[in-house]
Design a protein around this motif. Structure first.
Motif, mmCIF file in Angstrom:
data_model
loop_
_atom_site.group_PDB
_atom_site.id
_atom_site.type_symbol
_atom_site.label_atom_id
_atom_site.label_comp_id
_atom_site.label_asym_id
_atom_site.label_seq_id
_atom_site.Cartn_x
_atom_site.Cartn_y
_atom_site.Cartn_z
ATOM 1 N N ILE B 83 0.854 -1.203 0.000
ATOM 2 C CA ILE B 83 0.000 0.000 0.000
ATOM 3 C C ILE B 83 0.885 1.247 0.000
ATOM 4 O O ILE B 83 0.667 2.180 -0.773
ATOM 5 C CB ILE B 83 -0.943 -0.015 1.232
ATOM 6 N N TRP B 84 1.913 1.228 0.845
ATOM 7 C CA TRP B 84 2.797 2.406 0.919
ATOM 8 C C TRP B 84 3.618 2.539 -0.362
ATOM 9 O O TRP B 84 3.844 3.649 -0.847
ATOM 10 C CB TRP B 84 3.699 2.299 2.146
ATOM 11 N N SER B 85 4.025 1.417 -0.893
ATOM 12 C CA SER B 85 4.796 1.442 -2.136
ATOM 13 C C SER B 85 3.970 2.085 -3.265
ATOM 14 O O SER B 85 4.486 2.883 -4.056
ATOM 15 C CB SER B 85 5.176 0.003 -2.479
ATOM 16 N N ILE B 86 2.680 1.745 -3.313
ATOM 17 C CA ILE B 86 1.804 2.325 -4.338
ATOM 18 C C ILE B 86 1.569 3.812 -4.044
ATOM 19 O O ILE B 86 1.603 4.646 -4.951
ATOM 20 C CB ILE B 86 0.469 1.542 -4.402
ATOM 21 N N ALA B 87 1.365 4.143 -2.755
ATOM 22 C CA ALA B 87 1.114 5.547 -2.386
ATOM 23 C C ALA B 87 2.310 6.434 -2.736
ATOM 24 O O ALA B 87 2.147 7.604 -3.077
ATOM 25 C CB ALA B 87 0.814 5.630 -0.893
ATOM 26 N N LEU B 88 3.517 5.858 -2.663
ATOM 27 C CA LEU B 88 4.734 6.642 -2.905
ATOM 28 C C LEU B 88 5.045 6.855 -4.388
ATOM 29 O O LEU B 88 5.898 7.667 -4.726
ATOM 30 C CB LEU B 88 5.935 5.934 -2.263
ATOM 31 N N LYS B 89 4.364 6.124 -5.246
ATOM 32 C CA LYS B 89 4.670 6.225 -6.680
ATOM 33 C C LYS B 89 4.535 7.669 -7.154
ATOM 34 O O LYS B 89 3.535 8.323 -6.885
ATOM 35 C CB LYS B 89 3.715 5.341 -7.483
ATOM 36 N N GLY B 90 5.521 8.134 -7.863
ATOM 37 C CA GLY B 90 5.467 9.493 -8.407
ATOM 38 C C GLY B 90 5.896 10.551 -7.405
ATOM 39 O O GLY B 90 5.916 11.735 -7.727
ATOM 40 N N THR B 91 6.218 10.132 -6.172
ATOM 41 C CA THR B 91 6.655 11.108 -5.173
ATOM 42 C C THR B 91 8.088 11.532 -5.465
ATOM 43 O O THR B 91 8.919 10.704 -5.826
ATOM 44 C CB THR B 91 6.599 10.482 -3.761
ATOM 45 N N TYR B 231 11.549 -1.257 0.207
ATOM 46 C CA TYR B 231 10.738 -2.439 -0.119
ATOM 47 C C TYR B 231 10.681 -2.673 -1.641
ATOM 48 O O TYR B 231 10.389 -1.744 -2.402
ATOM 49 C CB TYR B 231 9.332 -2.225 0.447
ATOM 50 N N LYS B 232 10.953 -3.914 -2.028
ATOM 51 C CA LYS B 232 10.872 -4.264 -3.456
ATOM 52 C C LYS B 232 9.648 -5.163 -3.654
ATOM 53 O O LYS B 232 9.680 -6.346 -3.287
ATOM 54 C CB LYS B 232 12.143 -5.000 -3.902
ATOM 55 N N PRO B 233 8.564 -4.617 -4.210
ATOM 56 C CA PRO B 233 7.281 -5.339 -4.247
ATOM 57 C C PRO B 233 7.337 -6.709 -4.922
ATOM 58 O O PRO B 233 6.624 -7.618 -4.513
ATOM 59 C CB PRO B 233 6.352 -4.400 -5.016
ATOM 60 N N GLU B 235 9.896 -8.760 -5.070
ATOM 61 C CA GLU B 235 10.834 -9.712 -4.469
ATOM 62 C C GLU B 235 10.610 -9.916 -2.970
ATOM 63 O O GLU B 235 10.763 -11.014 -2.456
ATOM 64 C CB GLU B 235 12.280 -9.217 -4.671
ATOM 65 N N GLU B 236 10.206 -8.849 -2.279
ATOM 66 C CA GLU B 236 10.155 -8.930 -0.809
ATOM 67 C C GLU B 236 8.732 -8.997 -0.274
ATOM 68 O O GLU B 236 8.476 -8.618 0.864
ATOM 69 C CB GLU B 236 10.872 -7.710 -0.215
ATOM 70 N N TYR B 237 7.810 -9.460 -1.106
ATOM 71 C CA TYR B 237 6.408 -9.405 -0.687
ATOM 72 C C TYR B 237 6.055 -10.411 0.410
ATOM 73 O O TYR B 237 4.940 -10.416 0.921
ATOM 74 C CB TYR B 237 5.455 -9.549 -1.881
ATOM 75 N N MET B 238 6.994 -11.298 0.729
ATOM 76 C CA MET B 238 6.752 -12.222 1.848
ATOM 77 C C MET B 238 7.538 -11.811 3.096
ATOM 78 O O MET B 238 7.509 -12.480 4.106
ATOM 79 C CB MET B 238 7.170 -13.653 1.455
ATOM 80 N N ASP B 239 8.230 -10.676 3.005
ATOM 81 C CA ASP B 239 9.120 -10.260 4.073
ATOM 82 C C ASP B 239 8.446 -9.168 4.903
ATOM 83 O O ASP B 239 8.565 -7.983 4.615
ATOM 84 C CB ASP B 239 10.426 -9.743 3.436
ATOM 85 N N PHE B 240 7.675 -9.577 5.912
ATOM 86 C CA PHE B 240 6.976 -8.587 6.738
ATOM 87 C C PHE B 240 6.679 -9.159 8.115
ATOM 88 O O PHE B 240 6.777 -10.357 8.348
ATOM 89 C CB PHE B 240 5.676 -8.135 6.070
ATOM 90 N N ASN B 241 6.333 -8.244 9.035
ATOM 91 C CA ASN B 241 5.846 -8.641 10.356
ATOM 92 C C ASN B 241 4.379 -9.019 10.184
ATOM 93 O O ASN B 241 3.542 -8.162 9.906
ATOM 94 C CB ASN B 241 6.000 -7.464 11.332
#
Lengths: 171, 512
Positions: B83-91, B231-233, B235-241
């Motif tokens: 969600i944050w990765s998408i929100a940051l797009k274009g920032t 965060y690399k969406p 590759e790291e999509y399983m790497d979370f708390n």
């Protein structure tokens, strides 16, 4: 004369439209009709099946012939396979399973009568199945779980007598 | 008969013949759809109803489990970091750059861009890492301050710590939790509870505590903007708390997982018709209760995440106490998320002319028939396309909702929240227009709460099969995990504490 009739018709139509547009009050839905159980439509009369315990004797009625619904037992669970009538219904390729515990047949991938116990025999404990048989049975069970609703448990006559989930259907 | 008369008669007959087709085209939705809004399960247990799902996710198909993020040909459910990765797009790293990204305005007037928030939540995360070795951070707040919201975003998107949200003061500190961040109004109550570190949001003159601004970071609008996010969406999509959030209600913990959030957000956004989808051109106004209300907090977090994921142009967080009428804040919004009582208050306290009252009255008539019209809009500046009404315990009648729809010129989705579920448990159809004739039955007040969220299924547990009503239970992806045997049963059904019944239309009606 025709003009007068036309004017009269137009006045009536316009009055009706204006009456609705300008003066009608909010349209409502009768909450009692919506909530009340009485006056059910034909669709609502089809109550969901109550999950309950079945003995092999009771299960044998659900063969699509004596009773319209078709149930089969797989590893202690009873599945309603009525939606697969073309497979399990009378004259279907797996019709031998209808109303019976199909566990051994599914494990052995056999649809013959000799792998199906009669209702007056004890429930098959499947203790002699090989590893390959178990794999096959579990694959079939996975398919059943995804496709057909579980409507109850298959229990022995003895267990049924103490069950709190006794069936309402006459056996 | 003259040619003129003949033509008029032909036109009249044509109009009468075409009337049903014109009506069908003008209507928001077919009445038959509203008569069957739930998918009804094939089986049930004794003393219980069958499981009900929204028709969007009928039995036999999976419930909505996430955000449906595409990687090549595959879809994945996603996680909060997505969600944050998408929100940051274009920032951009340039603070005043005019790139399209979301602005968040807080209740105290502070307005921050996503870039600045990104920088702040990274600072908060690194400071928290230094302040405590624990994997948990406590918070006791009404969520109106920027600090509380930014702390939540930091725990969700950057830090691997679990945010423990207290909705009531704890009797004793939670295990492995030594740091609590608390609103100024409540800090003295927390001091005696044995937390080794108490950080206060706001200025206090007390040597025993430190303020958020001093010990973590001051929230300033001049802070640096940053688009850095490691965060690399793909590759790291399983790497979370996996357990980023815990709520404590009445001294009992309910744990929420990554899937609880992504399923609730996915279910809410993906169930909207295309014309009403949240987009970058939208502006979201979220009303927040100034009381520490678990449902209001839940709605705030849900709406905030929906807004970030949809990259709406602006998210405004405002105390409901300050929303007294249709003011500039409401006029600027295209999506409004607010409690039903506040919604009713801001509409009823807005003065309108006699002619406008007549227009509202006519709009109420057409809207009740399902022919949506905006002629009754109480302010020409209003351009709301969607209103989410958080249903509180003091429910608004369907007739009042019809007035609200007519006065705001917007569709209203009524949502019912619970403290054990992320996002709404129940929601009404966006085109729900029916007005119930009298909302009383057998001595009960009845209120339509709608159908289940697309991430859930619902059922009733009754004392016996003969009971007309029962207790509502939920099961699904967005449900939190409490204590087994108390909060949920062996099949993971959770008691929502709501009594009522499912009617023929598939909607749940609460009985009070």
């Amino acid at each position: 004369m025709a003009d007068l009739i036309l004017i009269a018709v137009l006045v009536v139509v316009v009055t009706l439209i204006l009456k609705n547009v300008l003066f009608s009050s909010v349209s409502t839905v009768d909450v009692v009709k919506e909530i009340d159980e009485s006056g059910k439509t034909k669709e609502e009369e089809e109550e969901p099946t109550v999950i309950q315990d079945y003995t092999p004797r009771m299960l044998s009625n659900y063969n699509g012939f004596d009773l319209e619904k078709i149930y089969i037992g797989v590893r202690g669970k009873v599945y309603d396979v009525s939606s697969g009538r073309r497979f399990y219904g009378p004259s279907g390729p797996y019709s031998n399973f209808a109303g019976h515990d199909a566990s051994r047949g599914l494990a052995k991938n056999s649809f013959e009568l000799e792998v199906i116990r009669s209702w007056d025999e004890p429930i098959d404990d499947l203790s002699d199945l090989s590893e390959a048989d178990w794999t096959s049975l579990k694959n079939w069970e996975g398919m059943f779980q995804g496709k057909y609703p579980v409507v109850g448990r298959l229990v022995s006559e003895k267990e049924y007598k103490t069950s709190s989930n006794q069936a309402h259907v006459m056996d | 008969m003259s040619l003129f008369v003949t033509l008029i008669l032909i036109a009249l007959v044509t109009f009468i013949i075409c009337l049903p087709y014109i009506k069908a085209n003008l209507a928001d939705i077919s009445p038959s759809f509203l008569e069957r809004q739930s998918s009804v399960g094939p089986t049930r247990k004794q003393g219980e109803s069958t499981a009900y799902r929204s028709v969007d996710v009928p039995h036999g198909l999976p419930l909505t489990g996430g955000l449906r993020i595409r990687i090549g040909y595959k879809l994945r459910d996603g996680c909060l970091k997505d969600i944050w990765s998408i929100a940051l797009k274009g920032t951009s790293d340039t603070p005043d750059s005019s790139t399209a990204s979301t602005l968040i305005q807080f209740d105290n007037g502070v307005q921050l861009s996503i870039g600045r928030i990104n920088h702040l939540i990274h600072i908060i995360s690194s400071k928290l890492e230094k302040l405590t070795q624990s994997d948990k951070i406590g918070i006791f707040s009404d969520y109106l301050s920027p600090q509380s919201v930014l702390l939540t975003l930091s725990c969700f998107f950057v830090s691997e710590k679990t945010l423990v949200n207290f909705n009531s003061l704890p009797k004793q500190p939670v295990e492995d939790l030594d740091l609590i961040i608390v609103d100024k109004a409540h800090y003295q109550k927390v001091l005696s509870l044995g937390f080794s570190k108490v950080i206060v949001i706001g200025d206090v003159e007390d040597p025993n505590v430190v303020s958020f601004d001093e010990s973590i970071v001051p929230i300033e609008t001049s802070i640096k903007s940053s688009s850095d996010y490691s965060y690399k969406p793909n590759e790291e999509y399983m790497d979370f708390n996996n357990q980023p959030y815990t709520e404590i209600n009445d001294f009992r913990e309910v744990h929420f997982f990554q899937r609880s959030f992504v399923s609730a957000i996915g279910a809410r956004l993906l169930s909207l018709p295309t014309d009403f989808s949240w987009s970058e051109s939208d502006s979201l106004l979220i009303g927040v209760s100034s009381m520490i209300d678990p449902c209001s907090k839940n709605a705030l977090i849900t709406n905030l995440l929906c807004g970030l994921l949809s990259r709406v142009s602006k998210i405004t967080i405002r105390s409901e106490d300050k929303l007294q009428s249709v003011d500039q804040y409401v006029s600027d919004a295209t999506i409004l998320a607010i409690s039903d009582q506040t919604l009713n208050r801001i509409v009823s306290s807005t003065s309108v002319s006699l002619f406008k009252k007549f227009e509202i009255n006519r709009a109420e008539y057409f809207n009740s028939l399902g022919f949506f019209t905006t002629i009754g809009k109480i302010s020409p500046g209003l351009h709301l396309k969607l209103v989410y009404s958080l249903q509180t315990n003091r429910l608004i009648t369907s007739r009042q909702y019809n007035t609200l729809r007519s006065s705001l010129g917007a569709r209203i989705i009524r949502e019912k929240y619970s403290h054990v579920v992320v996002g709404p448990v129940l929601k009404t159809n966006i085109f729900e227009h029916r007005v119930l004739s009298h909302e009383k039955f057998n001595g009960f007040s009845i209120s339509q709460l709608g159908v289940s969220s697309n991430a859930l299924e619902l059922k009733l547990k009754k004392k016996s099969d003969d009971d007309n009503t029962g207790e509502l239970y939920a099961r699904g992806y967005s449900v939190g995990k409490g204590e087994e045997g108390i909060d949920y049963d062996a099949e993971f059904w959770v008691d929502l504490g709501i009594r009522g019944k499912f009617a023929k239309d598939g909607c749940f009606y609460e009985y009070k």
